[in-house]
Design a protein around this motif. Structure first.
Motif, PDB file in Angstrom:
ATOM      1  N   PRO A   1       0.878  -1.367  -0.120  1.00  0.00           N
ATOM      2  CA  PRO A   1       0.139   0.101  -0.033  1.00  0.00           C
ATOM      3  C   PRO A   1       0.972   1.635   0.121  1.00  0.00           C
ATOM      4  O   PRO A   1       0.452   2.410  -0.288  1.00  0.00           O
ATOM      5  CB  PRO A   1      -0.836  -0.207   1.365  1.00  0.00           C
ATOM      6  CG  PRO A   1      -0.062  -1.111   2.045  1.00  0.00           C
ATOM      7  CD  PRO A   1       0.772  -2.029   1.099  1.00  0.00           C
ATOM      8  N   GLU A   2       2.081   1.008   0.524  1.00  0.00           N
ATOM      9  CA  GLU A   2       2.844   2.414   0.619  1.00  0.00           C
ATOM     10  C   GLU A   2       3.117   2.959  -0.714  1.00  0.00           C
ATOM     11  O   GLU A   2       3.592   3.916  -0.839  1.00  0.00           O
ATOM     12  CB  GLU A   2       4.222   2.171   1.212  1.00  0.00           C
ATOM     13  CG  GLU A   2       5.027   1.056   0.675  1.00  0.00           C
ATOM     14  CD  GLU A   2       4.620  -0.513   0.924  1.00  0.00           C
ATOM     15  OE1 GLU A   2       3.573  -0.524   1.723  1.00  0.00           O
ATOM     16  OE2 GLU A   2       5.137  -1.346   0.154  1.00  0.00           O
ATOM     17  N   ILE A   3       2.813   2.149  -1.953  1.00  0.00           N
ATOM     18  CA  ILE A   3       3.299   2.712  -3.174  1.00  0.00           C
ATOM     19  C   ILE A   3       2.325   3.840  -3.493  1.00  0.00           C
ATOM     20  O   ILE A   3       2.759   4.694  -4.274  1.00  0.00           O
ATOM     21  CB  ILE A   3       2.811   1.624  -4.486  1.00  0.00           C
ATOM     22  CG1 ILE A   3       3.366   2.324  -5.664  1.00  0.00           C
ATOM     23  CG2 ILE A   3       1.206   1.138  -4.341  1.00  0.00           C
ATOM     24  CD1 ILE A   3       3.300   0.980  -6.702  1.00  0.00           C
ATOM     25  N   LEU A   4       0.936   3.905  -2.714  1.00  0.00           N
ATOM     26  CA  LEU A   4       0.328   5.067  -3.177  1.00  0.00           C
ATOM     27  C   LEU A   4       0.730   6.417  -2.651  1.00  0.00           C
ATOM     28  O   LEU A   4       0.695   7.518  -2.836  1.00  0.00           O
ATOM     29  CB  LEU A   4      -1.056   4.697  -2.404  1.00  0.00           C
ATOM     30  CG  LEU A   4      -1.890   3.660  -2.865  1.00  0.00           C
ATOM     31  CD1 LEU A   4      -3.014   3.674  -1.945  1.00  0.00           C
ATOM     32  CD2 LEU A   4      -2.161   3.793  -4.159  1.00  0.00           C
TER      33      LEU A   4
ATOM     34  N   LYS B   1      -4.868  -4.655   5.805  1.00  0.00           N
ATOM     35  CA  LYS B   1      -5.808  -3.944   5.165  1.00  0.00           C
ATOM     36  C   LYS B   1      -5.899  -2.378   5.888  1.00  0.00           C
ATOM     37  O   LYS B   1      -6.423  -1.795   5.086  1.00  0.00           O
ATOM     38  CB  LYS B   1      -7.317  -4.836   5.969  1.00  0.00           C
ATOM     39  CG  LYS B   1      -8.665  -4.369   5.257  1.00  0.00           C
ATOM     40  CD  LYS B   1      -9.815  -5.000   5.925  1.00  0.00           C
ATOM     41  CE  LYS B   1     -10.646  -3.973   6.558  1.00  0.00           C
ATOM     42  NZ  LYS B   1     -11.930  -4.588   7.332  1.00  0.00           N
ATOM     43  N   LEU B   2      -5.952  -2.309   7.089  1.00  0.00           N
ATOM     44  CA  LEU B   2      -5.880  -0.983   7.575  1.00  0.00           C
ATOM     45  C   LEU B   2      -4.814  -0.085   6.848  1.00  0.00           C
ATOM     46  O   LEU B   2      -5.001   1.122   6.985  1.00  0.00           O
ATOM     47  CB  LEU B   2      -5.792  -1.149   9.220  1.00  0.00           C
ATOM     48  CG  LEU B   2      -7.004  -1.821   9.908  1.00  0.00           C
ATOM     49  CD1 LEU B   2      -6.485  -1.660  11.418  1.00  0.00           C
ATOM     50  CD2 LEU B   2      -8.168  -1.287   9.756  1.00  0.00           C
ATOM     51  N   GLU B   3      -3.818  -0.660   6.823  1.00  0.00           N
ATOM     52  CA  GLU B   3      -2.655   0.074   6.175  1.00  0.00           C
ATOM     53  C   GLU B   3      -3.016   0.861   4.810  1.00  0.00           C
ATOM     54  O   GLU B   3      -2.650   1.804   4.339  1.00  0.00           O
ATOM     55  CB  GLU B   3      -1.411  -0.733   6.204  1.00  0.00           C
ATOM     56  CG  GLU B   3       0.046   0.048   5.606  1.00  0.00           C
ATOM     57  CD  GLU B   3       0.973  -0.928   5.232  1.00  0.00           C
ATOM     58  OE1 GLU B   3       0.872  -2.252   5.507  1.00  0.00           O
ATOM     59  OE2 GLU B   3       2.184  -0.460   4.977  1.00  0.00           O
ATOM     60  N   PHE B   4      -3.657  -0.474   4.076  1.00  0.00           N
ATOM     61  CA  PHE B   4      -4.145  -0.092   2.829  1.00  0.00           C
ATOM     62  C   PHE B   4      -5.126   1.061   2.772  1.00  0.00           C
ATOM     63  O   PHE B   4      -4.918   2.206   2.083  1.00  0.00           O
ATOM     64  CB  PHE B   4      -4.607  -1.155   1.706  1.00  0.00           C
ATOM     65  CG  PHE B   4      -5.317  -0.767   0.663  1.00  0.00           C
ATOM     66  CD1 PHE B   4      -6.851  -0.584   0.679  1.00  0.00           C
ATOM     67  CD2 PHE B   4      -4.314  -0.633  -0.403  1.00  0.00           C
ATOM     68  CE1 PHE B   4      -7.316  -0.072  -0.574  1.00  0.00           C
ATOM     69  CE2 PHE B   4      -5.332  -0.198  -1.697  1.00  0.00           C
ATOM     70  CZ  PHE B   4      -6.600   0.059  -1.534  1.00  0.00           C
TER      71      PHE B   4
ATOM     72  N   GLU C   1      -5.646   3.315   5.144  1.00  0.00           N
ATOM     73  CA  GLU C   1      -5.050   4.468   5.403  1.00  0.00           C
ATOM     74  C   GLU C   1      -4.540   5.261   4.303  1.00  0.00           C
ATOM     75  O   GLU C   1      -4.415   6.227   4.219  1.00  0.00           O
ATOM     76  CB  GLU C   1      -4.093   4.070   6.414  1.00  0.00           C
ATOM     77  CG  GLU C   1      -3.284   5.582   6.946  1.00  0.00           C
ATOM     78  CD  GLU C   1      -4.088   6.453   7.329  1.00  0.00           C
ATOM     79  OE1 GLU C   1      -5.218   6.366   7.998  1.00  0.00           O
ATOM     80  OE2 GLU C   1      -3.363   7.865   7.629  1.00  0.00           O
ATOM     81  N   ASN C   2      -3.589   4.374   3.455  1.00  0.00           N
ATOM     82  CA  ASN C   2      -3.008   4.864   2.392  1.00  0.00           C
ATOM     83  C   ASN C   2      -3.781   5.630   1.420  1.00  0.00           C
ATOM     84  O   ASN C   2      -3.610   6.420   0.521  1.00  0.00           O
ATOM     85  CB  ASN C   2      -1.916   3.794   1.880  1.00  0.00           C
ATOM     86  CG  ASN C   2      -0.375   3.831   2.358  1.00  0.00           C
ATOM     87  OD1 ASN C   2       0.243   4.613   1.798  1.00  0.00           O
ATOM     88  ND2 ASN C   2      -0.298   3.208   3.465  1.00  0.00           N
ATOM     89  N   LEU C   3      -4.857   4.822   1.085  1.00  0.00           N
ATOM     90  CA  LEU C   3      -6.036   5.039  -0.158  1.00  0.00           C
ATOM     91  C   LEU C   3      -6.665   6.574   0.477  1.00  0.00           C
ATOM     92  O   LEU C   3      -6.874   7.376  -0.336  1.00  0.00           O
ATOM     93  CB  LEU C   3      -6.761   4.072  -0.115  1.00  0.00           C
ATOM     94  CG  LEU C   3      -7.789   4.397  -1.702  1.00  0.00           C
ATOM     95  CD1 LEU C   3      -7.054   4.678  -2.738  1.00  0.00           C
ATOM     96  CD2 LEU C   3      -8.899   3.354  -1.796  1.00  0.00           C
TER      97      LEU C   3
END
Lengths: 98, 98
Positions: A75-78, B30-33, B35-37
């Motif tokens: 997810p850090e890619i975002l 899931k929470l990391e994604f 948050e990033n989104l």
């Protein structure tokens, strides 16, 4: 006079034409995804207006590859995507000017 | 008295604990994604408030597999997802009640 074959996505309110069918297909797929995501979000996020849902659909469609990578566990890619690359003007705002 | 090992994601405001580390890892991812989104959307969609951005992040994280399929060229999958399965209550609304 030669006749040129042009391709256009029926989903595209801007009626952009392409000489390369692949480009038209890619745009059509992108708009189809954006439309499906818009409907999906509007049905589940209380109070999300149509224009924002549409902008989000287009934005996520624009970053398809990064989104898949993020969903697959990075997810850090975002966080590393340049901000100025991607401000999305919604199609409806373009529709009004068309 | 036996000692039980519990696992918890630091990102989880609800502080849910799991005896299975894999479950905690999955929630954390899931929470990391989400948050990033959330950050990604807020930076690009003018006027999108934090709570909606967070709900969208969680919703898309919840439907990770369907989203990847849709992004890879089968967007109609989003139209076939049961609506009642997925209404997302945002974490912040839970935070207030916690």
């Amino acid at each position: 006079m030669a006749v040129t074959t042009l391709y256009m996505s029926d989903r595209d309110p801007e009626k952009r034409t392409f000489t390369d069918k692949k480009e038209a297909d890619a745009l059509d797929k992108k708009l189809e995804f954006a439309e499906n995501l818009r409907v999906f979000l509007e049905a589940r996020i209380v109070g999300l207006d149509e224009e924002k849902a549409e902008q989000i659909g287009l934005l996520i469609a624009d970053y398809k590859d990064e989104m898949i990578t993020a969903l697959k566990g990075k997810p850090e890619i975002l966080a590393n995507i340049d901000e100025d690359k991607g401000n999305v003007e919604s199609i409806s705002s373009k529709k009004n000017t068309a």
